[in-house]
Design an enzyme around this catalytic site. Structure first.
Site, short mmCIF file in Angstrom:
data_model
loop_
_atom_site.label_atom_id
_atom_site.label_comp_id
_atom_site.label_asym_id
_atom_site.label_seq_id
_atom_site.Cartn_x
_atom_site.Cartn_y
_atom_site.Cartn_z
N LEU A 33 0.82 -1.23 0.00
CA LEU A 33 0.00 0.00 0.00
C LEU A 33 0.85 1.27 0.00
CD1 LEU A 33 -3.00 -1.02 2.30
CD2 LEU A 33 -2.69 -1.33 -0.16
N SER A 34 2.08 1.18 -0.51
CA SER A 34 2.89 2.39 -0.61
C SER A 34 2.23 3.38 -1.56
CB SER A 34 4.32 2.08 -1.05
OG SER A 34 4.32 1.24 -2.19
N TYR A 139 14.55 3.36 -13.42
CA TYR A 139 13.35 2.53 -13.50
C TYR A 139 13.51 1.48 -14.59
CZ TYR A 139 8.64 1.06 -14.84
OH TYR A 139 7.53 0.30 -15.19
N GLY A 268 11.84 11.78 -20.00
CA GLY A 268 12.53 10.51 -19.75
C GLY A 268 13.57 10.20 -20.82
#
Ligand code: NAD
Length: 313
Positions: A33-34, A139, A268
């Site tokens: 649940l971050s 990422y 990005g």
């Protein structure tokens, strides 16, 4: 069948969990649940709050499970550029910890949610799975490392693995955090409020936007498809859309005349993205069916955050 989904309370995890539960499967969900919201899950999904690296919890949750979907991750490209260590810990460390637990319990197959971001900024479009990835963000590196880990560990310990390189997924329930909002929910919200739509790039940069239902259909197929062990498979719409094109559609479906501002910086560091779907068609019988305009309309209609606006209701 019996499934465990990590990251089950997130956008894609909850969409997949609810779909599988509707189809009559036994679905367990794990999420710390971050960022996820357990309210997004149907009551018949058995939810447990916890970290993906929590081995005792995994052992309990994995009993009688046949297929694991591994979606738990930190998911923001810009945030990963600020906190690369956290991205490595969760996306790589969490994946390795999960694989150890799968070995201990003897799980048959794991489906990893990887990302089209692993390709980076390649000239060759559409992007094929045989292209050499050149990740441009922590990422993307973490997702590529996770692919290598699941495939290598899977082959050592006889666990079947499939990595789906999902491109830009969107749809109802997608998180829209103020610090690093994904482009589609952010643009829809801005358009409905009459706010400015800002592009971090010239507007000619493109992405392959894929509606959540199409991603779910691919994930479902990946749980049982034969001949996919060890593969990475692109999952997108197969259509390249520029930000300018996306802006036009967003303004159209929301009936908005919001202003648009283009900055010169690219987002990005990636200019173009379009998925080649040959392998997905062949191995998963994957045929994405929702065009971007229709997907945007469905998002407005089905997502309670949007359908209270008078333009949508
Ligand atoms: P999301 O942020 O909505 O879901 C991720 C979930 O993982 C969240 O609910 C979060 O609380 C949970 N989580 C984070 N760290 C955890 C931990 N240590 N232990 C347990 N749970 C943890 O994101 P999403 O868009 O649903 O993405 C799901 C997966 O698909 C991710 O692995 C992401 O990298 C991948 N993916 C998503 C997209 C996209 O466009 N949405 C594209 C490519 C790949």
């Amino acid at each position: 069948m019996n499934f465990l989904i990590t990251g089950a309370a997130g956008f894609l995890g909850s969409s997949l969990a609810n779909h599988l539960a509707r189809e009559g499967h036994q679905v367990r969900g794990l999420d710390d649940l971050s960022t996820g919201d357990p309210q997004a899950l149907a009551p018949d999904v058995h939810f447990t709050r916890g970290d993906v690296a929590d081995r005792p919890k995994l052992w309990t949750l994995l009993q009688d499970v046949e297929v694991v979907y591994h979606l738990a991750a930190r998911v923001s490209v810009p945030e990963s550029m600020v906190y690369p260590r956290d991205y490595n810990a969760v996306n790589v460390g969490g994946t390795v910890a999960l694989m150890e637990a799968l070995r201990d319990v003897g799980i048959k197959r794991v489906v990893l949610a990887s990302s089209g971001a692993v390709y980076g900024d390649l000239d060759q479009q559409p992007l094929e799975e045989t292209s050499t990835p050149l990740p441009r963000s922590p990422y993307a590196v973490s997702k590529l490392a996770a692919e290598y880990y699941v495939r290598t560990i899977g082959s050592l310990w006889n666990i079947e693995t499939v990595s789906l390189r999902i491109f830009n997924a969107y749809g109802p329930g997608q998180q829209n955090p103020a610090s690093h909002p994904p482009v589609i929910p952010h643009y829809l919200q801005q358009a409905l409020r009459g706010g400015t739509l800002v592009s971090h790039g010239s507007g000619d940069q493109s992405r392959d936007y894929v509606f959540v239902d199409d991603v779910v259909s691919a994930m479902v197929a990946a749980s049982t498809a034969p001949g996919v062990n060890g593969l990475v498979i692109n999952i997108g719409s197969g259509v390249e859309t520029t930000i300018k094109g996306l802006v036009r559609l967003v303004l159209d479906v929301s009936g908005s005349n919001s202003n648009v501002v283009y900055h010169t910086q690219t987002s990005g560091g990636v200019t173009r993205m379009q998925a080649d779907l040959t392998l997905a068609r062949e191995k998963l019988r994957y045929h994405p069916s929702i065009k971007l305009e229709e997907g945007l309309r469905l998002t407005l209609k089905r997502d309670p955050r949007f359908n209270t606006f008078p333009q949508v209701a």
